[in-house]
Design a protein around this motif. Structure first.
Motif, PDB file in Angstrom:
ATOM      1  N   SER A 105     -11.160  -7.693   0.278  1.00  0.00           N
ATOM      2  CA  SER A 105     -10.475  -6.780   1.206  1.00  0.00           C
ATOM      3  C   SER A 105      -9.382  -7.504   1.993  1.00  0.00           C
ATOM      4  O   SER A 105      -8.294  -6.962   2.213  1.00  0.00           O
ATOM      5  CB  SER A 105     -11.476  -6.151   2.172  1.00  0.00           C
ATOM      6  OG  SER A 105     -12.428  -5.372   1.475  1.00  0.00           O
ATOM      7  N   ILE A 106      -9.696  -8.746   2.407  1.00  0.00           N
ATOM      8  CA  ILE A 106      -8.703  -9.538   3.142  1.00  0.00           C
ATOM      9  C   ILE A 106      -7.489  -9.832   2.260  1.00  0.00           C
ATOM     10  O   ILE A 106      -6.343  -9.671   2.677  1.00  0.00           O
ATOM     11  CB  ILE A 106      -9.334 -10.853   3.653  1.00  0.00           C
ATOM     12  CG1 ILE A 106     -10.382 -10.549   4.716  1.00  0.00           C
ATOM     13  CG2 ILE A 106      -8.251 -11.777   4.212  1.00  0.00           C
ATOM     14  CD1 ILE A 106     -11.132 -11.774   5.199  1.00  0.00           C
ATOM     15  N   LEU A 107      -7.761 -10.278   1.031  1.00  0.00           N
ATOM     16  CA  LEU A 107      -6.671 -10.581   0.110  1.00  0.00           C
ATOM     17  C   LEU A 107      -5.877  -9.325  -0.228  1.00  0.00           C
ATOM     18  O   LEU A 107      -4.641  -9.364  -0.315  1.00  0.00           O
ATOM     19  CB  LEU A 107      -7.229 -11.210  -1.174  1.00  0.00           C
ATOM     20  CG  LEU A 107      -6.199 -11.573  -2.250  1.00  0.00           C
ATOM     21  CD1 LEU A 107      -5.155 -12.530  -1.707  1.00  0.00           C
ATOM     22  CD2 LEU A 107      -6.887 -12.161  -3.482  1.00  0.00           C
ATOM     23  N   LEU A 108      -6.568  -8.198  -0.386  1.00  0.00           N
ATOM     24  CA  LEU A 108      -5.899  -6.941  -0.711  1.00  0.00           C
ATOM     25  C   LEU A 108      -4.974  -6.508   0.417  1.00  0.00           C
ATOM     26  O   LEU A 108      -3.845  -6.062   0.165  1.00  0.00           O
ATOM     27  CB  LEU A 108      -6.943  -5.856  -0.981  1.00  0.00           C
ATOM     28  CG  LEU A 108      -6.439  -4.579  -1.670  1.00  0.00           C
ATOM     29  CD1 LEU A 108      -5.884  -4.901  -3.054  1.00  0.00           C
ATOM     30  CD2 LEU A 108      -7.576  -3.564  -1.790  1.00  0.00           C
ATOM     31  N   PHE A 109      -5.416  -6.654   1.641  1.00  0.00           N
ATOM     32  CA  PHE A 109      -4.575  -6.312   2.797  1.00  0.00           C
ATOM     33  C   PHE A 109      -3.351  -7.224   2.850  1.00  0.00           C
ATOM     34  O   PHE A 109      -2.222  -6.763   3.081  1.00  0.00           O
ATOM     35  CB  PHE A 109      -5.378  -6.438   4.095  1.00  0.00           C
ATOM     36  CG  PHE A 109      -4.557  -6.206   5.327  1.00  0.00           C
ATOM     37  CD1 PHE A 109      -4.191  -4.916   5.709  1.00  0.00           C
ATOM     38  CD2 PHE A 109      -4.133  -7.278   6.095  1.00  0.00           C
ATOM     39  CE1 PHE A 109      -3.417  -4.702   6.847  1.00  0.00           C
ATOM     40  CE2 PHE A 109      -3.357  -7.080   7.230  1.00  0.00           C
ATOM     41  CZ  PHE A 109      -3.003  -5.786   7.612  1.00  0.00           C
ATOM     42  N   PHE A 110      -3.579  -8.517   2.635  1.00  0.00           N
ATOM     43  CA  PHE A 110      -2.474  -9.474   2.637  1.00  0.00           C
ATOM     44  C   PHE A 110      -1.456  -9.138   1.550  1.00  0.00           C
ATOM     45  O   PHE A 110      -0.241  -9.163   1.792  1.00  0.00           O
ATOM     46  CB  PHE A 110      -3.018 -10.888   2.432  1.00  0.00           C
ATOM     47  CG  PHE A 110      -1.959 -11.934   2.280  1.00  0.00           C
ATOM     48  CD1 PHE A 110      -1.244 -12.384   3.367  1.00  0.00           C
ATOM     49  CD2 PHE A 110      -1.667 -12.473   1.024  1.00  0.00           C
ATOM     50  CE1 PHE A 110      -0.251 -13.354   3.235  1.00  0.00           C
ATOM     51  CE2 PHE A 110      -0.686 -13.436   0.877  1.00  0.00           C
ATOM     52  CZ  PHE A 110       0.022 -13.875   1.985  1.00  0.00           C
ATOM     53  N   LEU A 111      -1.938  -8.802   0.359  1.00  0.00           N
ATOM     54  CA  LEU A 111      -1.050  -8.455  -0.755  1.00  0.00           C
ATOM     55  C   LEU A 111      -0.280  -7.172  -0.471  1.00  0.00           C
ATOM     56  O   LEU A 111       0.881  -7.037  -0.869  1.00  0.00           O
ATOM     57  CB  LEU A 111      -1.857  -8.300  -2.048  1.00  0.00           C
ATOM     58  CG  LEU A 111      -2.428  -9.585  -2.640  1.00  0.00           C
ATOM     59  CD1 LEU A 111      -3.326  -9.264  -3.831  1.00  0.00           C
ATOM     60  CD2 LEU A 111      -1.311 -10.533  -3.055  1.00  0.00           C
ATOM     61  N   PHE A 112      -0.912  -6.226   0.222  1.00  0.00           N
ATOM     62  CA  PHE A 112      -0.242  -4.985   0.584  1.00  0.00           C
ATOM     63  C   PHE A 112       0.944  -5.269   1.507  1.00  0.00           C
ATOM     64  O   PHE A 112       2.037  -4.729   1.310  1.00  0.00           O
ATOM     65  CB  PHE A 112      -1.222  -4.036   1.270  1.00  0.00           C
ATOM     66  CG  PHE A 112      -0.587  -2.779   1.791  1.00  0.00           C
ATOM     67  CD1 PHE A 112      -0.293  -1.720   0.944  1.00  0.00           C
ATOM     68  CD2 PHE A 112      -0.254  -2.665   3.140  1.00  0.00           C
ATOM     69  CE1 PHE A 112       0.313  -0.556   1.427  1.00  0.00           C
ATOM     70  CE2 PHE A 112       0.354  -1.517   3.627  1.00  0.00           C
ATOM     71  CZ  PHE A 112       0.632  -0.461   2.768  1.00  0.00           C
ATOM     72  N   VAL A 113       0.723  -6.116   2.502  1.00  0.00           N
ATOM     73  CA  VAL A 113       1.793  -6.470   3.438  1.00  0.00           C
ATOM     74  C   VAL A 113       2.923  -7.192   2.714  1.00  0.00           C
ATOM     75  O   VAL A 113       4.102  -6.871   2.883  1.00  0.00           O
ATOM     76  CB  VAL A 113       1.253  -7.340   4.590  1.00  0.00           C
ATOM     77  CG1 VAL A 113       2.394  -7.833   5.473  1.00  0.00           C
ATOM     78  CG2 VAL A 113       0.239  -6.554   5.418  1.00  0.00           C
ATOM     79  N   VAL A 114       2.565  -8.173   1.892  1.00  0.00           N
ATOM     80  CA  VAL A 114       3.569  -8.943   1.150  1.00  0.00           C
ATOM     81  C   VAL A 114       4.338  -8.032   0.192  1.00  0.00           C
ATOM     82  O   VAL A 114       5.563  -8.117   0.084  1.00  0.00           O
ATOM     83  CB  VAL A 114       2.909 -10.103   0.381  1.00  0.00           C
ATOM     84  CG1 VAL A 114       3.919 -10.771  -0.556  1.00  0.00           C
ATOM     85  CG2 VAL A 114       2.336 -11.121   1.352  1.00  0.00           C
ATOM     86  N   SER A 115       3.612  -7.151  -0.503  1.00  0.00           N
ATOM     87  CA  SER A 115       4.255  -6.240  -1.458  1.00  0.00           C
ATOM     88  C   SER A 115       5.265  -5.336  -0.760  1.00  0.00           C
ATOM     89  O   SER A 115       6.368  -5.115  -1.269  1.00  0.00           O
ATOM     90  CB  SER A 115       3.202  -5.374  -2.166  1.00  0.00           C
ATOM     91  OG  SER A 115       2.317  -6.171  -2.905  1.00  0.00           O
ATOM     92  N   PHE A 116       4.874  -4.820   0.397  1.00  0.00           N
ATOM     93  CA  PHE A 116       5.775  -3.949   1.152  1.00  0.00           C
ATOM     94  C   PHE A 116       7.049  -4.688   1.536  1.00  0.00           C
ATOM     95  O   PHE A 116       8.167  -4.157   1.373  1.00  0.00           O
ATOM     96  CB  PHE A 116       5.075  -3.426   2.409  1.00  0.00           C
ATOM     97  CG  PHE A 116       5.951  -2.566   3.271  1.00  0.00           C
ATOM     98  CD1 PHE A 116       6.234  -1.255   2.913  1.00  0.00           C
ATOM     99  CD2 PHE A 116       6.497  -3.081   4.443  1.00  0.00           C
ATOM    100  CE1 PHE A 116       7.066  -0.466   3.702  1.00  0.00           C
ATOM    101  CE2 PHE A 116       7.322  -2.301   5.238  1.00  0.00           C
ATOM    102  CZ  PHE A 116       7.596  -0.987   4.873  1.00  0.00           C
ATOM    103  N   LEU A 117       6.923  -5.907   2.023  1.00  0.00           N
ATOM    104  CA  LEU A 117       8.096  -6.688   2.423  1.00  0.00           C
ATOM    105  C   LEU A 117       8.986  -7.013   1.225  1.00  0.00           C
ATOM    106  O   LEU A 117      10.212  -6.908   1.303  1.00  0.00           O
ATOM    107  CB  LEU A 117       7.651  -7.983   3.117  1.00  0.00           C
ATOM    108  CG  LEU A 117       6.947  -7.809   4.471  1.00  0.00           C
ATOM    109  CD1 LEU A 117       6.464  -9.153   4.990  1.00  0.00           C
ATOM    110  CD2 LEU A 117       7.870  -7.146   5.481  1.00  0.00           C
ATOM    111  N   VAL A 118       8.356  -7.401   0.115  1.00  0.00           N
ATOM    112  CA  VAL A 118       9.127  -7.736  -1.092  1.00  0.00           C
ATOM    113  C   VAL A 118       9.864  -6.505  -1.614  1.00  0.00           C
ATOM    114  O   VAL A 118      11.036  -6.583  -2.008  1.00  0.00           O
ATOM    115  CB  VAL A 118       8.212  -8.317  -2.184  1.00  0.00           C
ATOM    116  CG1 VAL A 118       8.984  -8.487  -3.497  1.00  0.00           C
ATOM    117  CG2 VAL A 118       7.635  -9.652  -1.736  1.00  0.00           C
ATOM    118  N   ILE A 119       9.204  -5.346  -1.590  1.00  0.00           N
ATOM    119  CA  ILE A 119       9.813  -4.115  -2.096  1.00  0.00           C
ATOM    120  C   ILE A 119      11.015  -3.704  -1.250  1.00  0.00           C
ATOM    121  O   ILE A 119      12.073  -3.373  -1.793  1.00  0.00           O
ATOM    122  CB  ILE A 119       8.768  -2.976  -2.146  1.00  0.00           C
ATOM    123  CG1 ILE A 119       7.779  -3.215  -3.291  1.00  0.00           C
ATOM    124  CG2 ILE A 119       9.458  -1.615  -2.348  1.00  0.00           C
ATOM    125  CD1 ILE A 119       6.599  -2.280  -3.278  1.00  0.00           C
TER     126      ILE A 119
END
Length: 210
Positions: A105-119
């Motif tokens: 869950s922690i990694l998934l949240f982190f990836l969501f934030v990173v993905s949003f910024l990259v997009i």
């Protein structure tokens, strides 16, 4: 058919977008896809930027080719890292499935934030690159600044892209004829409006405009 009529003008724009989409596909293939995709994308954004600024009387092919060849190296340097980033995000998403619930869950949240910024940076980076006379790293920084400075335009880009993709699910012909040119026009239209908003606020970023 009257040249000022809605149907005539619509047909003209549909023809332009179809032609531009074919150029994008052809020049992407010319660079063996992996090498030609981003230069062709840059050229497509450059053409649409001129359209949005009211210049529709220029010869599209010579201008497209000029932007394509002059920005071949820099466009790939700007774009290929995004492929690597998206691939890395995807691999990490697969990795979350083998972790425990808490760590996953922690990694998934982190990836969501990173993905949003990259997009959001990716959405603005090529419009920014062809609009401002800056170094490649500054294109990335400016893209991030613009995306956060004009959240409504960023939101409208995403909503309209999603809407367009939904339409293509029901009308596959639209996808093949307009997927590149229509998607990039949506991005360029709202990105340009975001840049104008920043210009109207007289922020320092405007001194770099081409």
């Amino acid at each position: 058919m009257h040249p000022d009529g809605f149907i005539y003008r619509s047909m003209v724009w549909l023809t332009r977008l179809t032609y531009l989409n074919l150029l994008w596909i052809f020049f992407s293939l010319l660079g063996l896809v992996i090498g030609g995709f981003f230069p062709a994308l840059t050229a497509m954004f450059a053409v649409e930027r001129k359209w949005i600024r009211g210049n529709t009387s220029f010869a599209i092919l010579p201008y497209f080719w000029n932007v394509y060849k002059n920005n071949f190296k820099s466009s790939n340097i700007l774009g290929i890292p995004f492929i690597l980033l998206f691939s890395l995000i995807y691999l990490n998403l697969q990795f979350t499935q083998v972790l425990g619930q808490f760590l996953g869950s922690i990694l998934l949240f982190f990836l969501f934030v990173v993905s949003f910024l990259v997009i959001i940076i990716f959405l603005y980076v090529f419009p920014t690159y062809i609009h401002y006379d800056v170094r490649l790293i500054e294109s990335l920084i400016f893209s991030f600044i613009i995306a956060l400075s004009a959240p409504m335009q960023t939101f409208l880009i995403m909503i309209n892209l999603i809407g367009f993709l939904i339409i293509t699910l029901y009308l596959p012909g639209v996808f093949f004829l307009f997927v590149g040119s229509a998607s990039s026009l949506i991005i360029m239209w709202f990105a340009y409006r975001a840049m104008i908003q920043i210009k109207n606020r007289k922020e320092l970023i405007v001194r770099h405009e081409k």
